[in-house]
Scaffold this active site. Sequence first.
Site, PDB file in Angstrom:
ATOM      1  N   PRO A  55       9.472   2.871 -15.036  1.00  0.00           N
ATOM      2  CA  PRO A  55       9.395   2.229 -16.275  1.00  0.00           C
ATOM      3  C   PRO A  55       9.274   3.070 -17.562  1.00  0.00           C
ATOM      4  O   PRO A  55       8.531   4.016 -17.456  1.00  0.00           O
ATOM      5  CB  PRO A  55       8.470   1.099 -16.206  1.00  0.00           C
ATOM      6  CG  PRO A  55       7.996   1.074 -14.580  1.00  0.00           C
ATOM      7  CD  PRO A  55       8.587   2.442 -13.933  1.00  0.00           C
ATOM      8  N   GLU A  56       9.903   2.441 -18.705  1.00  0.00           N
ATOM      9  CA  GLU A  56       9.622   3.420 -19.761  1.00  0.00           C
ATOM     10  C   GLU A  56       9.194   2.518 -20.835  1.00  0.00           C
ATOM     11  O   GLU A  56       9.017   1.245 -20.523  1.00  0.00           O
ATOM     12  CB  GLU A  56      10.866   4.197 -20.361  1.00  0.00           C
ATOM     13  CG  GLU A  56      11.553   5.258 -19.234  1.00  0.00           C
ATOM     14  CD  GLU A  56      12.751   5.854 -19.651  1.00  0.00           C
ATOM     15  OE1 GLU A  56      12.860   5.961 -21.064  1.00  0.00           O
ATOM     16  OE2 GLU A  56      13.315   6.546 -18.972  1.00  0.00           O
ATOM     17  N   HIS A  87       2.992  -3.914   0.352  1.00  0.00           N
ATOM     18  CA  HIS A  87       2.764  -3.151  -0.979  1.00  0.00           C
ATOM     19  C   HIS A  87       1.873  -3.906  -1.916  1.00  0.00           C
ATOM     20  O   HIS A  87       1.813  -3.168  -2.950  1.00  0.00           O
ATOM     21  CB  HIS A  87       4.112  -2.761  -1.607  1.00  0.00           C
ATOM     22  CG  HIS A  87       4.877  -1.852  -0.520  1.00  0.00           C
ATOM     23  ND1 HIS A  87       4.367  -0.744  -0.015  1.00  0.00           N
ATOM     24  CD2 HIS A  87       6.309  -2.290   0.104  1.00  0.00           C
ATOM     25  CE1 HIS A  87       5.256  -0.304   0.859  1.00  0.00           C
ATOM     26  NE2 HIS A  87       6.524  -1.003   0.778  1.00  0.00           N
ATOM     27  N   ARG A 145       4.569   2.932  -4.151  1.00  0.00           N
ATOM     28  CA  ARG A 145       4.291   4.257  -4.212  1.00  0.00           C
ATOM     29  C   ARG A 145       2.771   4.787  -4.570  1.00  0.00           C
ATOM     30  O   ARG A 145       2.383   5.746  -4.448  1.00  0.00           O
ATOM     31  CB  ARG A 145       5.017   5.369  -5.422  1.00  0.00           C
ATOM     32  CG  ARG A 145       6.680   5.273  -4.800  1.00  0.00           C
ATOM     33  CD  ARG A 145       7.019   6.331  -3.797  1.00  0.00           C
ATOM     34  NE  ARG A 145       6.612   7.440  -4.177  1.00  0.00           N
ATOM     35  CZ  ARG A 145       7.482   8.356  -4.773  1.00  0.00           C
ATOM     36  NH1 ARG A 145       8.707   8.025  -5.161  1.00  0.00           N
ATOM     37  NH2 ARG A 145       7.121   9.513  -4.962  1.00  0.00           N
TER      38      ARG A 145
END
Length: 279
Positions: free
Chosen positions: A2-3, A92, A111
Site C-alpha cells: 500500500p502507498e 492470518h 507477512r
Amino acid sequence: LPELPEVEIVRRGLVNLTPGLAIVKIELLRPDCVAGEAQEFINGLEQQTLHHWQRLGKYLLGKLDNGGWWVVHLRMTGQLLWLTTPQPVGKHTRARMFFTGGSELRFVDQRTFGRMWWVPPGQEVTQVVTGLRGMGPEPWDCSVQDLYQKCQHSQRPIKTALLDQTWIAGLGNIYADECLFLSGIDPSTPCHDLSRPQIETLHQAIIQVLETSIQAGGTTFAHFRHVQGMNGHYLNQAWVYGRAGQPCRVCGTEIQRRKIAGRSSHGCPRCQPKRPTKH
Ligand SMILES: [Zn+2]
C-alpha cells in the site's frame, strides 16, 4: 504494498464507519502486532470512543475522545476489514476490535510486518511512534521551492529520492514511476540535474497522480482491500507501472523496466528521454 492513496482510502472508510463508536473489546491473536506492551494497548483502547482518523504518510492515526491515539501501519500485507456479521477467523487474523453496535474491525496480516500503537492522552504521537519522526511533508504540503531545494543538494537518481519518506511522505514505487512518466523525466536523472521547470512539472504530476489514484479507489494488490472489501482499479489506467513490454499510451514505444538503486522502474524511453546535464 500500500502507498499513500491506498492508505487514504482505508482512512476514508474508517472515517465513514467508526467515529462516535466505542471499542468494546480487543482480542490480540498475535500480540506482536502491537508495538509495546500488549496489555497496555488493550487497556488503553478498550472503552474509548473514536473521534476521527488522520493519515500521515502511510500511518493511520485514530484520535480518541480522551485525547489518546490509536495508530496503525499496514506495511506490506496488513488489512483492516470492517465486518458486520460474524466471520470465521483465518490463520492470518492478528487482532479483533469489537465496537458498540456489534461490528468488528479485524486486522489481518499475512507477512506480519504491520503494527499498531496506543499513544496515551497527553503524549505526542512522535514520542511513541518513532517512524513518524523526521518524516517529510505530505505531497500537498511540499512546495515547489522545497522540492527544488532538496534536488539541488542531492546527486541521487530522482526515482530513488521520491521513495525517500524523509523527502515526501507516502510515495512508493508505483506512483513514483507514474509521476516521473507524466513529467517526462528519466527516472535515473540525478536530482541536481533537474531544471526548475522540470521540478515544477514533477510537483504537479505528483499531486495529479495521487488524486487520480484516490478517485480510482487506489491500486489493488493481493493484500489490499478497502475496509469494506472493495477493490481499487488504478492499475487499469496506469501509464507505465506494471506495463513493461506494452506500448506507451502516448507514443506507442515499448515500456521498459529496469533497476534503479535496487528498485524496478518503469518508463517510456521516448517520453522520458535522458537529457544533457545542465552543468
Ligand atoms: Zn512514450
